[in-house]
Design an enzyme around this catalytic site. Structure first.
Site, PDB file in Angstrom:
ATOM      1  N   GLU A 207      34.335 -17.853  29.158  1.00 36.84           N
ATOM      2  CA  GLU A 207      34.970 -17.302  27.956  1.00 36.84           C
ATOM      3  C   GLU A 207      36.341 -17.958  27.869  1.00 36.84           C
ATOM      4  O   GLU A 207      37.298 -17.525  28.524  1.00 36.84           O
ATOM      5  CB  GLU A 207      35.100 -15.776  28.078  1.00 36.84           C
ATOM      6  CG  GLU A 207      33.772 -15.042  28.053  1.00 36.84           C
ATOM      7  CD  GLU A 207      33.120 -15.034  26.670  1.00 36.84           C
ATOM      8  OE1 GLU A 207      33.835 -15.173  25.656  1.00 36.84           O
ATOM      9  OE2 GLU A 207      31.892 -14.895  26.610  1.00 36.84           O
ATOM     10  N   CYS A 245      43.218 -14.891  22.895  1.00 39.08           N
ATOM     11  CA  CYS A 245      42.318 -16.040  22.724  1.00 39.08           C
ATOM     12  C   CYS A 245      41.832 -16.170  21.293  1.00 39.08           C
ATOM     13  O   CYS A 245      41.600 -17.266  20.813  1.00 39.08           O
ATOM     14  CB  CYS A 245      41.131 -15.901  23.665  1.00 39.08           C
ATOM     15  SG  CYS A 245      40.244 -14.348  23.453  1.00 39.08           S
TER      16      CYS A 245
HETATM   17  P1  NAD Z   1      43.798 -19.110  33.669  1.00 44.08           P
HETATM   18  O1  NAD Z   1      42.674 -20.046  33.443  1.00 44.08           O
HETATM   19  O2  NAD Z   1      45.086 -19.660  34.140  1.00 44.08           O
HETATM   20  O3  NAD Z   1      43.379 -17.955  34.709  1.00 44.08           O
HETATM   21  C1  NAD Z   1      42.171 -17.228  34.606  1.00 44.08           C
HETATM   22  C2  NAD Z   1      41.717 -16.770  35.984  1.00 44.08           C
HETATM   23  O4  NAD Z   1      41.479 -17.910  36.798  1.00 44.08           O
HETATM   24  C3  NAD Z   1      42.754 -15.925  36.713  1.00 44.08           C
HETATM   25  O5  NAD Z   1      42.079 -14.871  37.370  1.00 44.08           O
HETATM   26  C4  NAD Z   1      43.373 -16.895  37.704  1.00 44.08           C
HETATM   27  O6  NAD Z   1      43.816 -16.272  38.882  1.00 44.08           O
HETATM   28  C5  NAD Z   1      42.243 -17.839  38.008  1.00 44.08           C
HETATM   29  N1  NAD Z   1      42.730 -19.207  38.313  1.00 44.08           N
HETATM   30  C6  NAD Z   1      43.853 -19.803  37.876  1.00 44.08           C
HETATM   31  N2  NAD Z   1      43.953 -21.054  38.357  1.00 44.08           N
HETATM   32  C7  NAD Z   1      42.862 -21.251  39.130  1.00 44.08           C
HETATM   33  C8  NAD Z   1      42.385 -22.355  39.909  1.00 44.08           C
HETATM   34  N3  NAD Z   1      43.056 -23.498  39.993  1.00 44.08           N
HETATM   35  N4  NAD Z   1      41.217 -22.208  40.576  1.00 44.08           N
HETATM   36  C9  NAD Z   1      40.508 -21.069  40.490  1.00 44.08           C
HETATM   37  N5  NAD Z   1      40.920 -19.988  39.771  1.00 44.08           N
HETATM   38  C10 NAD Z   1      42.077 -20.077  39.100  1.00 44.08           C
HETATM   39  O7  NAD Z   1      43.985 -18.325  32.268  1.00 44.08           O
HETATM   40  P2  NAD Z   1      45.124 -17.312  31.874  1.00 44.08           P
HETATM   41  O8  NAD Z   1      46.414 -18.039  31.736  1.00 44.08           O
HETATM   42  O9  NAD Z   1      45.077 -16.109  32.731  1.00 44.08           O
HETATM   43  O10 NAD Z   1      44.620 -16.851  30.413  1.00 44.08           O
HETATM   44  C11 NAD Z   1      44.862 -17.588  29.256  1.00 44.08           C
HETATM   45  C12 NAD Z   1      43.654 -18.366  28.794  1.00 44.08           C
HETATM   46  O11 NAD Z   1      42.492 -17.551  28.776  1.00 44.08           O
HETATM   47  C13 NAD Z   1      43.810 -18.874  27.378  1.00 44.08           C
HETATM   48  O12 NAD Z   1      43.281 -20.177  27.288  1.00 44.08           O
HETATM   49  C14 NAD Z   1      42.986 -17.903  26.563  1.00 44.08           C
HETATM   50  O13 NAD Z   1      42.531 -18.429  25.334  1.00 44.08           O
HETATM   51  C15 NAD Z   1      41.859 -17.615  27.492  1.00 44.08           C
HETATM   52  N6  NAD Z   1      41.249 -16.310  27.209  1.00 44.08           N
HETATM   53  C16 NAD Z   1      39.986 -16.273  26.739  1.00 44.08           C
HETATM   54  C17 NAD Z   1      39.406 -15.057  26.424  1.00 44.08           C
HETATM   55  C18 NAD Z   1      38.006 -14.980  25.877  1.00 44.08           C
HETATM   56  O14 NAD Z   1      37.451 -13.889  25.892  1.00 44.08           O
HETATM   57  N7  NAD Z   1      37.419 -16.059  25.402  1.00 44.08           N
HETATM   58  C19 NAD Z   1      40.113 -13.870  26.626  1.00 44.08           C
HETATM   59  C20 NAD Z   1      41.395 -13.936  27.139  1.00 44.08           C
HETATM   60  C21 NAD Z   1      41.958 -15.169  27.424  1.00 44.08           C
END
Ligand code: NAD
Length: 484
Positions: A207, A245
């Site tokens: 997502e 998002c």
């Molecule tokens: P992120 O990708 O930085 O983090 C998401 C998750 O991944 C967190 O739990 C984090 O701890 C983990 N993570 C981070 N870096 C990692 C790595 N190198 N290896 C493994 N795991 C890792 O995202 P964010 O900053 O928390 O959220 C923002 C993003 O999420 C935006 O792009 C937004 O559009 C998207 N988003 C999508 C939805 C949806 O339903 N489609 C909903 C909310 C947010």
């Protein structure tokens, strides 16, 4: 971690999660958590994001309670086997589609909707009879801590583990074999997750996000314009200050309407948020994201194009709702997902050019389009691709559990909410049963032209043709002589 995951696997194997009573108990547990901990959830969201309790209820508590109730109401139906209609070739066979739980699943969530994107997939996982690890985002520490402390008291703690932590913990979790990984987050991390899952051939739901455009066609009657402005602001600044998002990323508008729209937006922002917008819009999650957003508008080519707002307060992590007119398309603000209260307007000679503009970029999670022009509606619907398309409003697609939520192309893989959440954590297994009688002799060698004709009739024609062939009333064609 190893011990926790092993416990989840043993619990799943023991078979308890297959019972409807167990699943309902877990869903009721989640429901009680949402109801009893409402105030603590509000507090956590205030601490993490400066979010107003009304917004917190609208975005997190309300939709989750609604979706848990929907799962409770429909669970028996979702779990019941569905009869499959079979073709003539399968005569004397009955088949049922049975949803079986996938097993032990891993759920990663984000900081912007820390309860929503942790619990919404968990509803599906528990309804489907899976056990799960939930790894909330470390960037919303108050929400993550509340989930970790409280959830084990509300659901079966042998079946659900909340494991807190950052990249190191996520990376460790990704080393294990899961039966499904459900990831909400950025496309950069989505790629890491998918690569790790590929090692174990684990299926993934991603997502993700991206840049969601909003087309504004006409600003004709004043009552219409007023509603458009309210819905637009709510889909941008009113969704955790644009940190959503499906929030509006940028606007596409015809050149001749741009200055009118800018003036209307300025007035509307003042009217909606007053002199102190920091009192009613959320703050930026942390210093890193604050600096990222500041850098987007501090780029000299972009800064001079700010037509409203642009001020910020680093101590309070607050950025004023900001409008920009035609920032260069190769500037970072138009290349990366903004995820904050900055709203670029991009002008088009003709509003229909928006279609080409959108199609020349990655497929968005949502496209919004304000228009009462049926021809434009039809063109946008048939010529663009996005996770969802919404005419004349913003972000409401998230709230209806009957609508599948998810992206396409670079905005994600898979969809969930409501029954779709149950489906993504289930394997729909066809269970077939066949009678031993009749047993059709023509299934087995030696092969004759009559048997070929009977196969032809069974696969391609109607029942009575088989009878005609079998009784010799229909002539069999010769078997073609194929030389090797
Ligand atoms: P992120 O990708 O930085 O983090 C998401 C998750 O991944 C967190 O739990 C984090 O701890 C983990 N993570 C981070 N870096 C990692 C790595 N190198 N290896 C493994 N795991 C890792 O995202 P964010 O900053 O928390 O959220 C923002 C993003 O999420 C935006 O792009 C937004 O559009 C998207 N988003 C999508 C939805 C949806 O339903 N489609 C909903 C909310 C947010």
């Amino acid at each position: 971690m190893e011990k926790n995951i092993e416990e989840l696997r043993m619990y799943f194997k023991a078979g308890k999660t297959r019972e409807i009573s167990w699943r309902k108990k877990q869903l009721n547990g989640l429901l009680n958590f949402m109801i009893e901990k409402e105030e603590e959830i509000f507090k956590a969201l205030k601490n993490d994001l400066g979010k107003h309790p009304v917004e917190s209820f609208r975005d997190e508590v309300g939709p989750l309670i609604k979706d848990i109730n929907a799962a409770l109401d429909n669970l028996a139906d979702w779990m019941s086997g569905k009869k499959i209609k079979l073709p003539l070739a399968a005569y004397s066979t009955s088949a049922t589609l049975v949803a079986e739980p996938l097993g032990v699943v891993l759920i990663f969530s984000t900081w912007n909707l820390p309860f929503g994107v942790s619990i919404e997939p968990l509803i599906g996982a528990l309804a489907a009879g899976c056990t799960a690890v939930v790894k909330p985002s470390e960037l919303a520490p108050a929400s993550s801590a509340l989930l970790a402390a409280a959830i084990p008291n509300y659901v079966d703690s042998e079946a659900v583990k909340i494991i807190e932590g950052g990249i190191d913990v996520s990376s460790q979790l990704l080393q294990y074999k899961w039966d499904k990984i459900f990831f909400t987050g950025s496309s950069q991390v989505g790629r890491i997750v998918m690569a790790a899952a590929a090692k174990h051939l684990t299926p993934v739901v991603l997502e993700l996000g991206g840049k969601c455009p909003c087309i504004i066609d006409s600003l004709s009657k004043s009552w219409r314009t007023e509603i458009i402005l309210k819905r637009l602001l709510s889909g941008k600044f009113g969704t955790t200050s644009g940190q959503a998002c499906i929030g509006v990323d940028y606007i596409l508008v015809e050149e001749k309407l741009a200055s009118t729209l800018v003036d209307l937006l300025k007035n509307s922002i003042r009217k909606t948020y007053g002199e102190k917008p920091e009192n009613c819009v959320a703050r930026i999650i942390n210093k890193h994201h604050f600096q990222r957003l500041k850098a987007l508008i501090d780029e000299p080519r972009v800064k001079k194009l700010i037509v409203y707002g642009g001020s910020y307060d680093e101590d309070k992590l607050f950025i004023e709702p900001t409008i920009l007119l035609n920032p260069p398309l190769d500037a970072e603000i138009m290349k990366e997902e903004i995820f904050g209260p900055l709203l670029p307007l991009i002008t088009m000679k003709n509003i229909e050019d928006s279609i080409e503009f959108i199609n020349s970029r990655p497929k968005p999670l949502a496209i919004y389009c304000f228009t009462n022009n049926n021809k434009l509606m039809q063109r946008v619907a048939s010529e663009t691709s996005s996770g969802a398309l919404l005419f004349n409003d913003t972000v409401i697609q998230y709230a209806a559990e009957a609508i599948p939520f998810g992206g396409v192309g670079e905005s994600g893989i898979g969809r969930y909410h409501g029954k779709y959440s149950f489906d993504i954590f289930s394997h729909e297994k066809p269970v077939l049963k066949r009678d031993l009688f009749p047993d059709f002799w023509f299934r087995y060698p030696p092969w004759t032209s009559k048997k070929l004709e009977l196969f032809r009739a069974a696969f391609l024609y109607k029942y009575f043709i088989i009878v005609l062939v079998a009784l010799g009333f229909k002539k069999s064609r010769k078997i073609p002589n194929i030389e090797a």
